[in-house]
Design an enzyme around this catalytic site. Structure first.
Site, PDB file in Angstrom:
ATOM      1  N   GLU A   1      -8.270  -9.317   3.086  1.00 44.42           N
ATOM      2  CA  GLU A   1      -7.958 -10.444   2.237  1.00 44.42           C
ATOM      3  C   GLU A   1      -7.675 -11.521   2.817  1.00 44.42           C
ATOM      4  OE1 GLU A   1      -4.744  -9.328  -0.345  1.00 44.42           O
ATOM      5  OE2 GLU A   1      -6.388  -8.115  -1.839  1.00 44.42           O
TER       6      GLU A   1
ATOM      7  N   GLU B   1      -9.477  -2.112  -3.563  1.00 45.71           N
ATOM      8  CA  GLU B   1      -8.151  -2.246  -4.153  1.00 45.71           C
ATOM      9  C   GLU B   1      -8.374  -2.628  -5.675  1.00 45.71           C
ATOM     10  OE1 GLU B   1      -5.186  -4.689  -2.503  1.00 45.71           O
ATOM     11  OE2 GLU B   1      -5.740  -4.418  -0.337  1.00 45.71           O
TER      12      GLU B   1
END
Length: 431
Positions: free
Chosen positions: A220, A321
């Site tokens: 991320e 995710e």
């Protein structure tokens, strides 16, 4: 040599999907003894080798100075270690690493029908900046243990570098909250490169080839807030070149998290037929007021669109995710001292939120209505069905101390996560 397990699964799945875009989920129970191609069906080992306050709040509560506020509580692992000091922090963390995940968890994960675990680890496990307070050099032992447990119980492993020096996103899950300095200082890049190169060299070798089938270069990075050109040229490309050219390993799968960029953004990056790259997309509907205000039918529609949007990307993709969460009520989900948007208590950088619903009883299943349970199951099934049209999925995460919405273990216990994993209470929702 490794058979590029993830990519081989995706290739077989792609052929199957072309023949039957909507698979008859639930018609056959999951059979772990059958060795057939299937989507990636994974779970994240969150909150273990990288601390996140909302996953293990008990570790952070020891610092509380007031019942009326979060005064004194460290906001991330960096400040957790700084407050305790290196020796005390190592003692506390060793106890956590020894007890929060054990072989029995990996055995149960396999029994639930998963075929892969994604294990986050921070750069500081392998290399530190001069002034870092982090415990270092100990996590590797536990990572190796976990890989051994995975191998024993027929699970593949995806190792994920979850935090970069200086932080790549300013989130507590990077180890250091409220700053994004990864690319701003050469030393940060150098130290992070040193860590990822160590991971690539060790875990792409023959000793781990049958189990470690993917290494994620960085979790991320906050694309809208960083120099994407520099991320590619100073970090991602050198990491890729190190594996392919220096180590001469063309078999290990490189995973690139999408950096919150739109679908197809990565199509032009290292776009050769032999790139052996997977794009990791993350999906949540709880981190904005608009997401939280949606009703279940709209949430399902959005989730179905996620899978559809990545079907024709150049590189194969996996939803690395996502969660069952319908609220952001879990204590410290948004960060220590920030509150929840759902109940209107959120406050960060001068921005607040409006009330949508109460967070009371969020961690007590007895307080959940049947409608909430049904909506959670329906939303979760829609996401799984959507992601299985592409490469598969890795749910976040396997366990928490108290939050039901973020614990696959608890969701399964209370009938909201499919068991068997292919069973459905709702007909396929993504057409």
């Amino acid at each position: 040599m490794r058979s590029s397990w993830i990519l081989s699964q995706l290739a077989a799945l792609s052929c199957l999907a072309q023949a039957s875009p909507l698979l008859p989920f639930g018609e056959q129970p999951y059979d772990s003894s059958v060795n057939h191609s299937e989507p990636v069906r994974g779970v994240n080992i969150g909150g273990w080798l990288v601390l996140e306050p909302y996953i293990t709040p008990s570790l952070f509560e020891r610092f509380r100075l007031s019942e009326d506020s979060d005064e004194g509580i460290p906001v991330d692992e960096y400040h957790f270690c700084a407050k305790l000091g290196l020796e005390a922090a190592e003692a506390v963390l060793k106890t956590h690493w020894d007890t929060f995940y054990m072989e029995t968890d990996f055995k149960q994960i396999r029994a639930m029908g998963f075929n892969l675990v994604r294990i986050p680890v921070g750069y500081w496990a392998f290399s530190r900046l001069a002034n870092d307070p982090y415990v270092s050099g100990v996590q590797e032992k536990y990572l190796d243990l976990a890989i051994g447990w995975a191998k024993k119980h027929n699970l593949k492993v995806w190792i994920d570098l979850h935090g970069a020096a200086g932080s790549q996103n300013g989130f507590d899950n990077s180890g250091l909250r409220d700053q994004i300095n990864f690319l701003n200082y050469d030393e940060n890049v150098e130290v992070t490169l040193r860590s990822i190169k160590y991971l690539l060299a060790k875990y792409s070798g023959e000793q781990f080839a049958d189990t470690v089938t993917g290494i994620e270069l960085l979790n991320e990075p906050l694309g809208p807030a960083i120099d994407m050109g520099k991320l590619k040229s100073a970090y991602l490309q050198p990491s890729y070149d190190y594996l392919r050219s220096t180590l001469q390993n063309n078999d290990q799968t490189i995973v690139i998290q999408d950096a919150f960029q739109p679908p197809h953004y990565w199509d032009s990056f290292i776009n050769t037929s032999s790139a052996n790259i997977i794009i990791d997309h993350h999906y949540y509907q709880v981190f904005s007021q608009g997401d939280l205000a949606r009703g279940t039918p709209e949430r399902v529609s959005v989730a179905c669109g996620w899978g559809q949007s990545t079907l024709n990307e150049f590189h194969p993709s996996v939803a690395g995710e996502f969660s069952a969460a319908l609220t952001d009520c879990a204590q410290w989900l948004n960060g220590v001292g920030i509150g929840s948007r759902y109940d209107g208590s959120f406050w960060k950088n001068g921005q607040g939120s409006y009330f949508i619903g109460t967070c009371e009883g969020d961690a007590d299943i007895a307080e959940w209505s049947e409608t909430r349970k049904q909506d959670t199951r329906r939303y979760l099934e829609a996401q799984i069905d959507s992601f299985e049209r592409t490469g598969g999925w890795i749910i976040w995460c396997y366990k928490t101390e108290s939050s039901i919405e973020w614990s696959t273990q608890l969701l399964a216990k209370y009938g909201m996560f499919p068991q068997p994993i292919t069973s459905r209470q709702y007909l396929p929702q993504c057409s």
